[in-house]
Enzyme design. Sequence first.
Site, mmCIF file in Angstrom:
data_model
loop_
_atom_site.group_PDB
_atom_site.id
_atom_site.type_symbol
_atom_site.label_atom_id
_atom_site.label_comp_id
_atom_site.label_asym_id
_atom_site.label_seq_id
_atom_site.Cartn_x
_atom_site.Cartn_y
_atom_site.Cartn_z
ATOM 1 N N GLY A 94 36.907 -17.618 21.167
ATOM 2 C CA GLY A 94 37.716 -17.380 19.972
ATOM 3 C C GLY A 94 39.200 -17.467 20.250
ATOM 4 O O GLY A 94 39.625 -18.048 21.245
ATOM 5 N N HIS A 98 41.450 -25.905 21.368
ATOM 6 C CA HIS A 98 40.043 -25.789 20.930
ATOM 7 C C HIS A 98 39.755 -26.794 19.807
ATOM 8 O O HIS A 98 38.681 -27.389 19.756
ATOM 9 C CB HIS A 98 39.759 -24.390 20.373
ATOM 10 C CG HIS A 98 39.831 -23.290 21.389
ATOM 11 N ND1 HIS A 98 40.805 -22.325 21.362
ATOM 12 C CD2 HIS A 98 39.035 -23.001 22.444
ATOM 13 C CE1 HIS A 98 40.601 -21.472 22.357
ATOM 14 N NE2 HIS A 98 39.550 -21.860 23.034
ATOM 15 N N ASP A 155 40.176 -25.726 32.527
ATOM 16 C CA ASP A 155 39.290 -24.904 33.359
ATOM 17 C C ASP A 155 38.462 -25.850 34.226
ATOM 18 O O ASP A 155 37.233 -25.948 34.078
ATOM 19 C CB ASP A 155 38.389 -24.044 32.465
ATOM 20 C CG ASP A 155 39.201 -23.066 31.642
ATOM 21 O OD1 ASP A 155 39.772 -22.149 32.230
ATOM 22 O OD2 ASP A 155 39.274 -23.248 30.413
ATOM 23 N N GLN A 212 35.579 -24.339 36.178
ATOM 24 C CA GLN A 212 34.480 -23.973 35.274
ATOM 25 C C GLN A 212 33.654 -25.213 34.919
ATOM 26 O O GLN A 212 32.425 -25.197 34.959
ATOM 27 C CB GLN A 212 35.056 -23.335 34.012
ATOM 28 C CG GLN A 212 34.048 -23.148 32.894
ATOM 29 C CD GLN A 212 34.610 -22.337 31.740
ATOM 30 O OE1 GLN A 212 34.667 -21.127 31.810
ATOM 31 N NE2 GLN A 212 35.013 -22.997 30.671
ATOM 32 N N SER A 256 46.524 -22.088 25.796
ATOM 33 C CA SER A 256 45.599 -21.028 26.185
ATOM 34 C C SER A 256 45.739 -19.883 25.195
ATOM 35 O O SER A 256 46.851 -19.614 24.700
ATOM 36 C CB SER A 256 45.967 -20.529 27.588
ATOM 37 O OG SER A 256 45.364 -19.273 27.823
ATOM 38 N N SER A 257 44.629 -19.200 24.951
ATOM 39 C CA SER A 257 44.696 -18.034 24.065
ATOM 40 C C SER A 257 45.593 -16.966 24.672
ATOM 41 O O SER A 257 46.122 -16.113 23.968
ATOM 42 C CB SER A 257 43.300 -17.458 23.859
ATOM 43 O OG SER A 257 42.426 -18.464 23.457
HETATM 44 O O1 PAF Z 1 36.081 -21.272 28.651
HETATM 45 C C1 PAF Z 1 35.734 -20.295 27.957
HETATM 46 O O2 PAF Z 1 36.314 -20.034 26.889
HETATM 47 C C2 PAF Z 1 34.577 -19.424 28.423
HETATM 48 O O3 PAF Z 1 34.570 -19.308 29.814
HETATM 49 C C3 PAF Z 1 33.224 -19.894 27.899
HETATM 50 C C4 PAF Z 1 32.854 -21.266 28.444
HETATM 51 C C5 PAF Z 1 33.232 -19.922 26.387
HETATM 52 C C6 PAF Z 1 32.124 -18.927 28.363
HETATM 53 O O4 PAF Z 1 32.348 -17.645 27.876
#
Ligand code: PAF
Length: 273
Positions: free
Chosen positions: A25, A31, A147, A150, A182-183
């Site tokens: 969110g 996003h 990220d 990630q 970034s948030s």
């Molecule tokens: O990148 C993010 O916002 C978070 O790490 C994710 C992939 C939504 C998992 O909670």
Amino acid sequence: MRIVADPATFPARPQQARILVPTMGALHEGHLELIRRARSFAGPNGEVAVSIFVNPIQFDRPDDLAAYPRPLEDDLEKCRAEGVDLVFTPEADSIFFPDRSTTVLEYSLSKTLCGATRPGHFDGVCTIVLKLFNLIQPSAAVFGEKDYQQLAIIRRMVRDLNVPVEIIAHPTIRESDGLAMSSRNTRLTPEQRTDAPRIRRALVSAAKMLTPASILDTARAAIESPLNRIDYLQLVDAETLEPATDLKRSSLLATAVFYDKVRLIDNHAVPWH
Ligand code: PAF
């Protein structure tokens, strides 16, 4: 747009594509770019699904979890405006059983960079992402390259566990002064916000140096300011995320920088030469 909060009522995957954008969110332009990318993959007949869930098990600091912004109504409005088909907004207690005892562990790529300074973070990420994939059954999911670690870990998890979801990478979206969106940027003071674009400038200029040591020295000198503290700064192999000892393979210059309690990450590709 359909909003689903109860995991048990998630609609079955359609015949056509369902592309997921997993988020926590506080949606920003970065996003929204991922959502547009998802739409271009889904096509006019496929579905775009967005999950909005601040995943408690990926936070290593309770203050960071508590301070994470949660503007749900605003997020839903943005999803509506982007033509999102499905939004998944579960509560934590409908996602995690109180006696849950299963976690997804990636134990190679997650040991370095953010994984080294945020113990347990990627266990939490892998666990929630696999759960979201199982619940939402997307054909593909979009992740941002900001990220990078990630993204690499999710790709590895999907490969190792034969998860039938295609992973789509999207380039980092930046503010006009280069700061990665970034948030967390909204939690910077005006003075910190003015200082923070130095991170990106430092990575780009350091990447032109000719040895790993000069790249790291140049980047460190250019990032440091009285307002920040470097959490880590590393040059790693772009594939293995092991420290890069030469520039014979593509590598990644990656950093995390604290402005007070706000931790910002960024990275820059360093081509082999
Ligand atoms: O990148 C993010 O916002 C978070 O790490 C994710 C992939 C939504 C998992 O909670």
